[in-house]
Design a protein around this motif. Structure first.
Motif, PDB file in Angstrom:
ATOM      1  N   VAL A  75       0.868  -1.173   0.000  1.00  0.00           N
ATOM      2  CA  VAL A  75       0.000   0.000   0.000  1.00  0.00           C
ATOM      3  C   VAL A  75       0.905   1.222   0.000  1.00  0.00           C
ATOM      4  CG1 VAL A  75      -1.859   1.240   1.144  1.00  0.00           C
ATOM      5  CG2 VAL A  75      -1.710  -1.244   1.372  1.00  0.00           C
ATOM      6  N   GLY A  76       0.654   2.129  -0.937  1.00  0.00           N
ATOM      7  CA  GLY A  76       1.454   3.342  -1.015  1.00  0.00           C
ATOM      8  C   GLY A  76       0.596   4.579  -0.843  1.00  0.00           C
ATOM      9  N   VAL A  77       1.172   5.589  -0.195  1.00  0.00           N
ATOM     10  CA  VAL A  77       0.466   6.859   0.014  1.00  0.00           C
ATOM     11  C   VAL A  77       1.455   7.999  -0.226  1.00  0.00           C
ATOM     12  CG1 VAL A  77      -0.756   8.340   1.642  1.00  0.00           C
ATOM     13  CG2 VAL A  77      -1.122   5.873   1.705  1.00  0.00           C
ATOM     14  N   VAL A  78       1.010   8.991  -1.006  1.00  0.00           N
ATOM     15  CA  VAL A  78       1.814  10.196  -1.213  1.00  0.00           C
ATOM     16  C   VAL A  78       0.920  11.413  -1.002  1.00  0.00           C
ATOM     17  CG1 VAL A  78       3.271  11.517  -2.789  1.00  0.00           C
ATOM     18  CG2 VAL A  78       3.254   9.023  -2.935  1.00  0.00           C
ATOM     19  N   ALA A  79       1.399  12.352  -0.193  1.00  0.00           N
ATOM     20  CA  ALA A  79       0.723  13.639  -0.001  1.00  0.00           C
ATOM     21  C   ALA A  79       1.623  14.736  -0.560  1.00  0.00           C
ATOM     22  CB  ALA A  79       0.432  13.886   1.476  1.00  0.00           C
ATOM     23  N   MET A  80       1.059  15.584  -1.406  1.00  0.00           N
ATOM     24  CA  MET A  80       1.858  16.613  -2.077  1.00  0.00           C
ATOM     25  C   MET A  80       1.147  17.959  -2.044  1.00  0.00           C
ATOM     26  SD  MET A  80       2.899  16.830  -6.146  1.00  0.00           S
ATOM     27  CE  MET A  80       4.315  15.746  -6.156  1.00  0.00           C
ATOM     28  N   ASP A 110      -4.667 -14.046 -14.027  1.00  0.00           N
ATOM     29  CA  ASP A 110      -4.530 -14.210 -12.575  1.00  0.00           C
ATOM     30  C   ASP A 110      -5.573 -13.405 -11.806  1.00  0.00           C
ATOM     31  OD1 ASP A 110      -2.404 -15.849 -12.995  1.00  0.00           O
ATOM     32  OD2 ASP A 110      -0.868 -14.360 -12.500  1.00  0.00           O
ATOM     33  N   ARG A 111      -6.227 -12.463 -12.487  1.00  0.00           N
ATOM     34  CA  ARG A 111      -7.254 -11.618 -11.869  1.00  0.00           C
ATOM     35  C   ARG A 111      -6.754 -10.958 -10.572  1.00  0.00           C
ATOM     36  NH1 ARG A 111     -11.377 -11.614 -14.973  1.00  0.00           N
ATOM     37  NH2 ARG A 111     -12.015 -13.422 -16.208  1.00  0.00           N
ATOM     38  N   LYS A 112      -5.566 -10.376 -10.677  1.00  0.00           N
ATOM     39  CA  LYS A 112      -5.015  -9.579  -9.591  1.00  0.00           C
ATOM     40  C   LYS A 112      -5.206  -8.100  -9.935  1.00  0.00           C
ATOM     41  CE  LYS A 112      -3.267 -13.096  -7.267  1.00  0.00           C
ATOM     42  NZ  LYS A 112      -3.764 -13.482  -5.936  1.00  0.00           N
ATOM     43  N   TYR A 113      -5.548  -7.297  -8.931  1.00  0.00           N
ATOM     44  CA  TYR A 113      -5.891  -5.904  -9.184  1.00  0.00           C
ATOM     45  C   TYR A 113      -5.084  -4.942  -8.318  1.00  0.00           C
ATOM     46  CZ  TYR A 113      -9.926  -7.648 -11.758  1.00  0.00           C
ATOM     47  OH  TYR A 113     -10.731  -8.286 -12.667  1.00  0.00           O
ATOM     48  N   LEU A 114      -4.915  -3.767  -8.903  1.00  0.00           N
ATOM     49  CA  LEU A 114      -4.358  -2.635  -8.167  1.00  0.00           C
ATOM     50  C   LEU A 114      -5.443  -1.557  -8.158  1.00  0.00           C
ATOM     51  CD1 LEU A 114      -0.858  -1.099  -8.340  1.00  0.00           C
ATOM     52  CD2 LEU A 114      -2.805   0.380  -8.822  1.00  0.00           C
ATOM     53  N   VAL A 115      -5.880  -1.186  -6.968  1.00  0.00           N
ATOM     54  CA  VAL A 115      -6.952  -0.190  -6.852  1.00  0.00           C
ATOM     55  C   VAL A 115      -6.389   1.073  -6.199  1.00  0.00           C
ATOM     56  CG1 VAL A 115      -8.768  -1.912  -6.767  1.00  0.00           C
ATOM     57  CG2 VAL A 115      -7.734  -1.143  -4.635  1.00  0.00           C
ATOM     58  N   SER A 116      -7.007   2.199  -6.530  1.00  0.00           N
ATOM     59  CA  SER A 116      -6.409   3.454  -6.080  1.00  0.00           C
ATOM     60  C   SER A 116      -7.460   4.553  -5.948  1.00  0.00           C
ATOM     61  CB  SER A 116      -5.327   3.898  -7.065  1.00  0.00           C
ATOM     62  OG  SER A 116      -5.863   4.031  -8.375  1.00  0.00           O
ATOM     63  N   PHE A 117      -7.042   5.631  -5.287  1.00  0.00           N
ATOM     64  CA  PHE A 117      -7.849   6.839  -5.222  1.00  0.00           C
ATOM     65  C   PHE A 117      -6.914   8.030  -5.100  1.00  0.00           C
ATOM     66  CE2 PHE A 117     -10.372  10.252  -3.513  1.00  0.00           C
ATOM     67  CZ  PHE A 117     -11.547  10.143  -4.249  1.00  0.00           C
ATOM     68  N   PRO A 160      -8.911  22.133  -0.658  1.00  0.00           N
ATOM     69  CA  PRO A 160     -10.330  22.275  -1.000  1.00  0.00           C
ATOM     70  C   PRO A 160     -10.519  22.301  -2.513  1.00  0.00           C
ATOM     71  CG  PRO A 160      -9.437  24.307  -0.071  1.00  0.00           C
ATOM     72  CD  PRO A 160      -8.323  23.335  -0.080  1.00  0.00           C
ATOM     73  N   LEU A 161     -11.775  22.246  -2.943  1.00  0.00           N
ATOM     74  CA  LEU A 161     -12.065  22.088  -4.361  1.00  0.00           C
ATOM     75  C   LEU A 161     -11.598  23.279  -5.180  1.00  0.00           C
ATOM     76  CD1 LEU A 161     -13.427  20.392  -6.574  1.00  0.00           C
ATOM     77  CD2 LEU A 161     -15.572  21.577  -6.053  1.00  0.00           C
ATOM     78  N   GLU A 162     -11.872  24.491  -4.717  1.00  0.00           N
ATOM     79  CA  GLU A 162     -11.577  25.676  -5.527  1.00  0.00           C
ATOM     80  C   GLU A 162     -10.132  26.144  -5.407  1.00  0.00           C
ATOM     81  OE1 GLU A 162     -13.518  26.881  -7.785  1.00  0.00           O
ATOM     82  OE2 GLU A 162     -15.002  25.350  -7.265  1.00  0.00           O
ATOM     83  N   ASN A 163      -9.485  25.804  -4.322  1.00  0.00           N
ATOM     84  CA  ASN A 163      -8.107  26.256  -4.114  1.00  0.00           C
ATOM     85  C   ASN A 163      -7.303  25.123  -3.495  1.00  0.00           C
ATOM     86  OD1 ASN A 163      -5.791  27.846  -3.824  1.00  0.00           O
ATOM     87  ND2 ASN A 163      -6.458  28.667  -1.850  1.00  0.00           N
ATOM     88  N   PRO A 164      -6.948  24.121  -4.270  1.00  0.00           N
ATOM     89  CA  PRO A 164      -6.312  22.910  -3.718  1.00  0.00           C
ATOM     90  C   PRO A 164      -5.020  23.220  -2.962  1.00  0.00           C
ATOM     91  CG  PRO A 164      -6.993  22.567  -5.992  1.00  0.00           C
ATOM     92  CD  PRO A 164      -7.150  24.016  -5.721  1.00  0.00           C
ATOM     93  N   GLN A 165      -4.928  22.712  -1.739  1.00  0.00           N
ATOM     94  CA  GLN A 165      -3.730  22.875  -0.916  1.00  0.00           C
ATOM     95  C   GLN A 165      -2.980  21.560  -0.716  1.00  0.00           C
ATOM     96  OE1 GLN A 165      -2.712  26.037   0.183  1.00  0.00           O
ATOM     97  NE2 GLN A 165      -4.326  26.499  -1.308  1.00  0.00           N
ATOM     98  N   VAL A 166      -3.676  20.466  -0.918  1.00  0.00           N
ATOM     99  CA  VAL A 166      -3.040  19.166  -0.747  1.00  0.00           C
ATOM    100  C   VAL A 166      -3.676  18.171  -1.705  1.00  0.00           C
ATOM    101  CG1 VAL A 166      -4.624  18.497   1.126  1.00  0.00           C
ATOM    102  CG2 VAL A 166      -2.400  17.358   0.914  1.00  0.00           C
ATOM    103  N   VAL A 167      -2.838  17.336  -2.305  1.00  0.00           N
ATOM    104  CA  VAL A 167      -3.276  16.202  -3.116  1.00  0.00           C
ATOM    105  C   VAL A 167      -2.825  14.941  -2.402  1.00  0.00           C
ATOM    106  CG1 VAL A 167      -3.069  14.995  -5.320  1.00  0.00           C
ATOM    107  CG2 VAL A 167      -3.148  17.475  -5.271  1.00  0.00           C
ATOM    108  N   LEU A 168      -3.726  13.974  -2.304  1.00  0.00           N
ATOM    109  CA  LEU A 168      -3.406  12.716  -1.621  1.00  0.00           C
ATOM    110  C   LEU A 168      -3.697  11.553  -2.570  1.00  0.00           C
ATOM    111  CD1 LEU A 168      -2.562  11.448   1.153  1.00  0.00           C
ATOM    112  CD2 LEU A 168      -5.006  11.157   1.592  1.00  0.00           C
ATOM    113  N   TYR A 169      -2.708  10.701  -2.742  1.00  0.00           N
ATOM    114  CA  TYR A 169      -2.831   9.568  -3.658  1.00  0.00           C
ATOM    115  C   TYR A 169      -2.606   8.282  -2.873  1.00  0.00           C
ATOM    116  CZ  TYR A 169      -1.957   6.818  -7.972  1.00  0.00           C
ATOM    117  OH  TYR A 169      -2.007   5.907  -8.997  1.00  0.00           O
TER     118      TYR A 169
END
Length: 702
Positions: free
Chosen positions: A300-305, A580-587, A592-601
């Motif tokens: 599991v990977g997480v990046v905040a930018m 093999d039906r192996k998956y990588l799922v993500s979000f 905030p919507l109008e003035n993004p201060q953080v992106v999280l992946y």
């Protein structure tokens, strides 16, 4: 006849006279040489007896001035987070050195040679420092070491233990007032032990941000994380202490002070790292009870930018190791598995946990790529904001039917915004077709897919793209919704950030400032603008579309944190080999919507469940993190009355693709690229499988 004899006799007499004179001269010369040599020897003997030591020192000072030297190690610079929290530092320690020659030396007492230092020194080392007596005596008695003046007994002794030993020897201290004269005299005979300064690399946060920070092999060399990338900056220059004879033959000492390394101030925030770790641990604990009792996912990977600067605020993956003990495999393997490893297998296992998943591993991103497809099409003029698209449940591309998420019903007629809200594959294929292969590939490269981002961390991967010749209609269709090519997490989040921040692609980075050992700023890292990928207008438009993804009915509704405005995109990609039906799922999302201060992946690689094709796993992790991250970053809710305690689905292990969308929406869209049975879209016949196989063969490094 008589005359001839008389002449020969005369000549013989003459020769004898000449030979006699020569012999006398040779004898005289020999005597002179001998006398000169005797005189010279006497003179040398006299000089040696009276001024020999002075001349010896003068010779040494001219031919080899240095008679003693030792290295004074530099202190490697610190690594700190953006708030000044120490992530890596070097603590002073000491190597205990034994001078066997001194300890074994004898002095004469009443005409008898005695080793006065041997027993007191051995006793002190055993009693105070806890050394094995047999080990000490072995060094002192072995023919190869008994005259050595440099035997390392202990490495990395703490300053506490050093002071303890020094206190033992200080017979005048208050602590030792109760000692008898004999005991004091014994301690004063401890000789030949000295302490060599060194530094030990220490990581106060242990395993926190281990992928980002990295570690040193020996305190000064490193290959991983910030430690590796900035190793030459963090390192200083060793000093040296010299002892030598000056021109007057007096002993003097010169010290060249070491130059300590510079400090690195990173962009990451320890508090954000802890928020990420907490969410990952929660996920792993909940999912560990799945099939075979394995951990929650392969990784599991997480990046905040910060999307407006390229600063990495946090980065983590689920294989955590203790930076203070990086070679410990016990958390990842059983004792039996570790015992069975040869050197190569052990090294491979270590590399597996040391590598940074978020920048090194490339995979097919799936539907999180769709915002880039839409932005590229708008920017290139291939489509307009007013265009509509029709989804009948599948689309034939190159004679191959490729299904959409709610096959066989389809989404029907959709606006451009709805193509992202419902994550429609058919619409993306239409958009890709409108762009054409050349334009599509051009924008893939503008978004920096297939290339290194240049992040200041070692081991970055680049992913692979189709070549223009290999980007046929089928390949273009699947690539439009994020399959058939590969990318890394850092590529995806950097590209996505450029879509929602006004169209500017920033080079991601993990270090902001470099300071010297006194704390003065040596270098500041300013945000690096690589290029303007899309216009401000296109960015604003697509950002608004992504906001609908998290509204009721959108595929990302479960990730929304009540009371806040945010946008995002789900992703589900089937891994190769498809059978093999192996998956990588993500979000991936932002606020905030109008003035993004953080992106999280968030990426969940092979979730530990029977039905992997469900982005709910990534959405729940995202929601857990953002619910704490936004208040911490002073991102305030737009509707405080709707803010409530975080509630996340408890039954992760038993969930499936059904129920991903909002329960109040009739016939809700299922998760991206899977049908009602959790099968990957487009794999209902062999033709698609063959088409994908052919497209994979056409992929090349760009």
């Amino acid at each position: 006849m008589s005359r001839r004899k008389s002449k020969r006799r005369q000549n013989a007499i003459t020769n004898r006279k000449i030979n006699g004179r020569i012999s006398k001269k040779l004898v005289g010369l020999f005597i002179i040489v001998v006398l000169a040599l005797v005189g010279l020897a006497l003179r040398i003997t006299y000089i040696n007896a009276t001024d020999g030591e002075r001349y010896k020192r003068q010779v040494l000072s001219q031919t080899q001035q240095q008679y003693d030297s030792r290295i004074i190690p530099f202190k490697r610079g610190e690594i700190r987070d953006r708030n000044g929290t120490i992530l890596a530092t070097s603590e002073k320690v000491y190597n205990v050195i034994l001078d066997c020659k001194v300890v074994n030396s004898s002095i004469k007492i009443k005409g008898e040679a005695t080793q006065r230092y041997l027993e007191p020194t051995v006793k002190a080392l055993v009693e105070v420092l806890g050394l094995e007596e047999s080990e000490i005596r072995s060094r002192l008695e072995n023919e190869e070491t008994k005259n050595s003046q440099y035997q390392v007994l202990i490495k990395q002794l703490s300053i506490t233990d050093k002071k303890k030993f020094e206190a033992y020897l200080d017979v005048k201290s208050e602590e030792n007032e109760g000692l008898s004269k004999e005991e004091k005299a014994e301690r004063q005979r401890v000789k030949g032990v000295w302490f060599e300064e060194d530094y030990l690399r220490v990581y106060p946060m242990n395993s926190l941000a281990s992928d980002l920070i990295g570690f040193t092999y020996d305190g000064t060399s490193a290959d991983w994380g910030i430690e590796g990338y900035y190793s030459s900056v963090l390192n200083g220059i060793n000093g040296r202490q010299f002892g030598y004879f000056n021109s007057d033959a007096d002993v003097e000492q010169t010290i060249i002070d070491p130059v300590d390394g510079k400090n690195v101030i990173s962009t990451i925030d320890t508090n954000i790292q802890q928020i990420i770790r907490k969410a990952l641990e929660k996920y792993q604990n909940e999912m560990a009870n799945g099939p075979d009792g394995a951990k929650g996912a392969k990784n599991v990977g997480v990046v905040a930018m910060n999307p407006n600067t390229g600063e990495i605020l946090g980065m983590d993956s689920s294989d955590w190791y203790d930076l203070n003990n990086p070679r410990d495999l016990s958390s990842f393997y059983t004792p039996e598995e570790i015992e069975a490893m040869d050197d190569e297998a052990r090294l491979n296992a270590l590399f597996e946990i040391w590598r940074n998943y978020c920048i090194s591993d490339a995979y097919e991103p799936g539907s999180t790529f769709k915002p880039m497809t839409v932005a590229a099409a708008l920017e290139s003029g291939s489509i307009t904001e007013d265009d509509t698209f029709y989804c009948g449940g599948f689309k034939k591309v190159g004679g191959i039917p490729i299904k959409c998420a709610i096959y066989p019903n389809g989404h029907g007629t959709e606006t451009l915004s709805e193509t992202l809200k419902y994550s429609c594959n058919v619409a993306m294929m239409d958009i890709g077709e409108a762009m054409g292969a050349e334009t599509f590939l051009k924008y893939q490269k503008l978004f920096n897919f297939g290339s290194y981002t240049g992040i200041d961390l070692p081991g970055e991967g680049s992913g692979i793209l189709h070549s223009l010749d290999g980007l046929g209609s089928t390949e273009l269709g699947t690539a439009s919704f994020g399959q058939g090519f590969t990318s890394t997490m850092i590529q995806e989040i950097a590209a996505f950030s450029s879509v929602i921040n006004g169209g500017v692609y920033y080079k991601p980075h993990v270090v902001n400032t470099i300071t010297d050992s006194s704390g003065a700023v040596v270098e500041n890292t300013e945000p690096v603008v690589v290029r303007q990928v899309v216009s401000q207008e296109v960015s604003d438009e697509v950002r608004g579309y992504l906001g609908t993804v998290m509204e009721p009915g959108g595929t990302g509704a479960k990730a929304n944190v009540s009371g806040y405005t945010m946008g995002g995109k789900t992703g589900t990609a089937q891994k190769i080999p498809r059978v093999d039906r192996k998956y990588l799922v993500s979000f991936i999302g932002f606020a905030p919507l109008e003035n993004p201060q953080v992106v999280l992946y968030v990426v969940v690689d092979e979730p530990n469940t029977d039905v992997q094709a469900n982005s709910i796993y990534a959405q729940n992790i995202y929601k857990d993190i953002m619910a704490e991250l936004m208040p911490y970053m002073n991102i305030f809710p737009t509707d405080p009355s709707k803010v409530e305690d975080l509630e996340v689905d408890d039954s992760l292990a038993g969930s499936n693709a059904e129920g991903v969308a909002d329960d109040n929406v009739p016939n809700p869209p299922e998760d991206e690229n899977v049908d009602e049975n959790g099968n990957q879209i487009g794999e209902s016949n062999d033709m698609l499988s063959d088409g994908i196989t052919n497209s994979e063969a056409a992929i090349t490094n760009e």
